[in-house]
Design an enzyme around this catalytic site. Structure first.
Site, PDB file in Angstrom:
ATOM      1  CG  ASN A 143      -2.342   0.475   0.939  1.00 15.56           C
ATOM      2  OD1 ASN A 143      -2.577   1.483   0.074  1.00 15.56           O
ATOM      3  ND2 ASN A 143      -3.479  -0.234   1.388  1.00 15.56           N
TER       4      ASN A 143
ATOM      5  CG  ASP B 220      20.714   1.575   3.416  1.00 14.11           C
ATOM      6  OD1 ASP B 220      21.466   2.426   2.499  1.00 14.11           O
ATOM      7  OD2 ASP B 220      19.636   1.943   4.020  1.00 14.11           O
TER       8      ASP B 220
ATOM      9  CG  HIS C 168      23.592   4.370  11.836  1.00 14.14           C
ATOM     10  ND1 HIS C 168      24.153   4.605  10.732  1.00 14.14           N
ATOM     11  CD2 HIS C 168      22.372   4.619  11.628  1.00 14.14           C
ATOM     12  CE1 HIS C 168      23.232   4.900   9.846  1.00 14.14           C
ATOM     13  NE2 HIS C 168      21.967   4.842  10.322  1.00 14.14           N
TER      14      HIS C 168
ATOM     15  CB  ALA D  20      -2.436  -1.010  12.674  1.00 11.81           C
TER      16      ALA D  20
ATOM     17  CB  THR E 288      12.257  -5.357  18.424  1.00 10.69           C
ATOM     18  OG1 THR E 288      11.706  -6.342  19.403  1.00 10.69           O
ATOM     19  CG2 THR E 288      11.719  -4.064  18.734  1.00 10.69           C
ATOM     20  CE  LYS E 289      10.401 -10.982  21.243  1.00 11.01           C
ATOM     21  NZ  LYS E 289      10.373 -11.433  22.881  1.00 11.01           N
TER      22      LYS E 289
ATOM     23  NE  ARG F 136       6.172  -7.393  25.884  1.00 12.36           N
ATOM     24  CZ  ARG F 136       6.598  -6.230  25.681  1.00 12.36           C
ATOM     25  NH1 ARG F 136       5.687  -5.423  25.402  1.00 12.36           N
ATOM     26  NH2 ARG F 136       7.706  -5.808  26.472  1.00 12.36           N
TER      27      ARG F 136
ATOM     28  NE  ARG G 179      -7.075 -14.173  17.863  1.00 16.03           N
ATOM     29  CZ  ARG G 179      -7.416 -14.985  16.650  1.00 16.03           C
ATOM     30  NH1 ARG G 179      -6.788 -16.001  16.499  1.00 16.03           N
ATOM     31  NH2 ARG G 179      -7.937 -14.253  15.655  1.00 16.03           N
TER      32      ARG G 179
END
Length: 216
Positions: free
Chosen positions: A93, A101, A123, A168, A173-174, A188, A191
């Site tokens: 979208n 990069d 960085h 949304a 991060t993992k 997180r 379910r």
């Protein structure tokens, strides 16, 4: 004009995970040529001729082009989508940001909502090193049939498993396991995705039988 050999060196460096000088003059000149293609793409008209031009530009820009790729402009990409690899039947979208990069892999049948950011760049924490705009990159990998909701951010090195849903505004991060829903900042698990989701599409609303018969 930058030689093909030099372009290949740039691509190997940026996808190596090694630290490099991101503001190198020759490298920045090369990136400008890639970003210009994105600007041209964003300025295509919503007409039959404009859509044909858009398709041609897209095939030229992306690292890997899967059939039935639909990318709604405007989009933004550090390396002009040259490090983005699309599977088949992918929908992107508008207002999505590809900090490409490093490599970004998006599998078959994925849907990406508006304003999503894929960021491969990192960085150094060291103020002394960071002052010199040093950078290194880690790839992002999306499996098949993933839905990423509007304004989510996918951070460097993340892998998202098949059929997963990213809510949304989430900041991922993992890694995300297949067949799960994740939400929040940091994202997180909410379910698992279960067979009930084939029957009920929203808070007890049953999928009509004709749709079940056609698509399930």
């Amino acid at each position: 004009m930058i030689s093909p050999e030099k372009i290949n060196q740039f691509k190997q460096l940026t996808n190596s995970g090694d630290i490099y000088a991101s503001m190198d003059d020759e490298f920045i000149t090369y990136q400008h040529t890639l970003v210009q293609k994105v600007l041209d793409y964003n300025n295509t008209a919503e007409t039959p001729a404009g859509l044909q031009t858009r398709e041609r530009l897209l095939r030229d820009m992306v690292g890997t082009y899967g059939q039935n790729l639909y990318v709604i402009p405007p989009i933004y990409a550090n390396s002009g989508l040259s490090n983005v690899h699309f599977g088949q039947n992918v929908v992107i979208n508008f207002n999505c940001n590809f900090v490409d990069d490093g490599d970004i892999y998006i599998g078959d049948d994925c849907m990406v909502g508006p304003g999503v950011t894929f960021a491969t760049a990192l960085h150094p924490i060291s103020p002394k090193l960071r002052r010199h705009k040093l950078q290194f990159n880690h790839p992002i990998r999306l499996g098949n049939n993933i839905w990423v909701g509007a304004n989510a951010t996918i951070l460097p090195g993340v892998t998202i498993g098949d059929n997963a849903v990213v809510g949304a505004g989430s900041v991922v991060t993992k890694d995300v396991a297949a067949n799960t829903i994740v939400v929040g900042n940091p994202a997180r698990k909410l379910r698992d995705i279960t067979p009930d989701d084939d029957v009920f599409y929203e808070k007890g609303k049953r999928v009509p039988q004709e749709i079940q018969d056609r698509y399930l």
